[in-house]
Design a protein around this motif. Structure first.
Motif, PDB file in Angstrom:
ATOM      1  N   THR A  18       0.646  -0.871   0.162  1.00 13.46           N
ATOM      2  CA  THR A  18       0.410  -0.155  -0.074  1.00 13.46           C
ATOM      3  C   THR A  18       0.555   0.970  -0.059  1.00 13.46           C
ATOM      4  O   THR A  18       1.915   1.147   0.039  1.00 13.46           O
ATOM      5  N   PRO A  19       0.649   2.434  -0.533  1.00 14.32           N
ATOM      6  CA  PRO A  19       0.935   3.593  -0.623  1.00 14.32           C
ATOM      7  C   PRO A  19       1.972   3.554   1.183  1.00 14.32           C
ATOM      8  O   PRO A  19       2.896   4.736   0.807  1.00 14.32           O
ATOM      9  N   SER A  20       1.177   3.751   1.502  1.00 15.14           N
ATOM     10  CA  SER A  20       1.707   4.358   3.339  1.00 15.14           C
ATOM     11  C   SER A  20       3.062   2.628   3.718  1.00 15.14           C
ATOM     12  O   SER A  20       4.046   3.235   4.333  1.00 15.14           O
ATOM     13  N   ASP A  21       3.049   1.780   3.664  1.00 20.07           N
ATOM     14  CA  ASP A  21       4.192   0.152   3.333  1.00 20.07           C
ATOM     15  C   ASP A  21       5.261   1.388   2.335  1.00 20.07           C
ATOM     16  O   ASP A  21       6.226   1.352   2.876  1.00 20.07           O
ATOM     17  N   ALA A  22       4.974   1.916   0.675  1.00 23.40           N
ATOM     18  CA  ALA A  22       5.471   2.489   0.519  1.00 23.40           C
ATOM     19  C   ALA A  22       6.739   3.748   1.799  1.00 23.40           C
ATOM     20  O   ALA A  22       8.144   3.463   1.028  1.00 23.40           O
ATOM     21  N   ALA A  23       5.278   4.640   1.492  1.00 23.43           N
ATOM     22  CA  ALA A  23       6.614   5.359   2.392  1.00 23.43           C
ATOM     23  C   ALA A  23       7.147   5.215   3.787  1.00 23.43           C
ATOM     24  O   ALA A  23       7.861   5.816   3.981  1.00 23.43           O
ATOM     25  N   CYS A  24       7.432   4.071   4.263  1.00 21.91           N
ATOM     26  CA  CYS A  24       8.173   4.035   5.450  1.00 21.91           C
ATOM     27  C   CYS A  24       9.674   3.200   4.819  1.00 21.91           C
ATOM     28  O   CYS A  24      10.630   3.793   5.181  1.00 21.91           O
ATOM     29  N   CYS A  25       9.654   2.470   3.617  1.00 18.89           N
ATOM     30  CA  CYS A  25      11.059   1.961   2.851  1.00 18.89           C
ATOM     31  C   CYS A  25      11.217   3.281   2.393  1.00 18.89           C
ATOM     32  O   CYS A  25      11.078   4.278   1.306  1.00 18.89           O
ATOM     33  N   GLY A  26      12.582   3.319   2.359  1.00 19.60           N
ATOM     34  CA  GLY A  26      13.901   3.854   1.659  1.00 19.60           C
ATOM     35  C   GLY A  26      13.905   5.592   2.693  1.00 19.60           C
ATOM     36  O   GLY A  26      14.481   6.136   2.141  1.00 19.60           O
ATOM     37  N   GLU A  27      13.135   5.787   3.779  1.00 16.84           N
ATOM     38  CA  GLU A  27      13.698   7.118   4.175  1.00 16.84           C
ATOM     39  C   GLU A  27      14.692   6.897   5.440  1.00 16.84           C
ATOM     40  O   GLU A  27      14.943   7.947   6.228  1.00 16.84           O
ATOM     41  N   THR A  28      14.516   5.547   5.892  1.00 13.02           N
ATOM     42  CA  THR A  28      15.485   5.522   7.041  1.00 13.02           C
ATOM     43  C   THR A  28      17.191   6.116   6.322  1.00 13.02           C
ATOM     44  O   THR A  28      17.507   4.586   5.381  1.00 13.02           O
ATOM     45  N   PRO A  29      17.947   6.594   6.623  1.00 11.67           N
ATOM     46  CA  PRO A  29      18.981   6.667   6.455  1.00 11.67           C
ATOM     47  C   PRO A  29      20.177   5.326   7.206  1.00 11.67           C
ATOM     48  O   PRO A  29      19.949   5.089   8.239  1.00 11.67           O
ATOM     49  N   ILE A  30      21.457   5.085   6.037  1.00  6.84           N
ATOM     50  CA  ILE A  30      21.832   3.568   6.164  1.00  6.84           C
ATOM     51  C   ILE A  30      23.136   3.881   5.878  1.00  6.84           C
ATOM     52  O   ILE A  30      23.159   4.603   5.515  1.00  6.84           O
ATOM     53  N   ALA A  31      23.978   3.598   7.080  1.00  5.02           N
ATOM     54  CA  ALA A  31      25.281   3.685   7.233  1.00  5.02           C
ATOM     55  C   ALA A  31      25.715   2.889   6.450  1.00  5.02           C
ATOM     56  O   ALA A  31      25.096   1.782   5.936  1.00  5.02           O
ATOM     57  N   GLN A  32      26.941   3.458   5.491  1.00  4.22           N
ATOM     58  CA  GLN A  32      27.677   2.745   4.328  1.00  4.22           C
ATOM     59  C   GLN A  32      28.646   2.124   5.097  1.00  4.22           C
ATOM     60  O   GLN A  32      29.205   2.580   5.658  1.00  4.22           O
ATOM     61  N   PRO A  33      29.185   0.791   4.736  1.00  4.75           N
ATOM     62  CA  PRO A  33      30.020   0.176   5.331  1.00  4.75           C
ATOM     63  C   PRO A  33      31.681   1.130   5.228  1.00  4.75           C
ATOM     64  O   PRO A  33      31.297   1.104   3.824  1.00  4.75           O
TER      65      PRO A  33
END
Length: 126
Positions: A18-33
């Motif tokens: 759903t659109p609410s699921d998509a809003a969650c993905c990709g918003e958390t900044p992920i530290a790169q190795p």
């Protein structure tokens, strides 16, 4: 006479995104190795070398020495025969944890700074 229906395999329900699921993905900044590839390979080689109990004991023995040890002195501390001891020493040497020098028919080994640091780090795990 009752008839039974054959058992059907359970149908998997596919959850719709759903659109609410998509809003969650990709918003958390992920530290790169941060470990560069060459250093990563070195770390893996050292961990593999230290994953064997005999090699770990060999490094511990060499770290405890104020100087170098002859391969014959190392061999006398273990149940394995000399060819097996030499094999283990080669793996430790290739990983940069010890250094060796051949003098005549004998080889002499000493822990490197990397070997000393590795043993110090491993001791903190216990």
């Amino acid at each position: 006479m009752s008839t039974t229906k054959p058992i059907q395999p359970a149908q998997r329900s596919r959850r719709q995104i759903t659109p609410s699921d998509a809003a969650c993905c990709g918003e958390t900044p992920i530290a790169q190795p941060q470990i560069e590839e060459g250093r990563l390979v070195t770390m893996v080689d050292r961990l593999k070398a230290l994953a064997d109990p005999t090699r770990l004991r060999m490094l511990e023995l060499l770290v405890a020495q104020p100087g170098e040890l002859c391969v014959c002195d190392i061999t006398s501390q273990f149940e394995q025969r000399q060819p097996t001891i030499s094999h283990h020493l080669r793996i430790l040497r290739d990983a940069g944890l010890i250094r060796g020098e051949k003098r005549g028919v004998w080889s002499y080994y000493q822990a490197t700074e990397a070997g000393i640091q590795s043993m110090s780090t491993l001791r903190s795990f216990a």
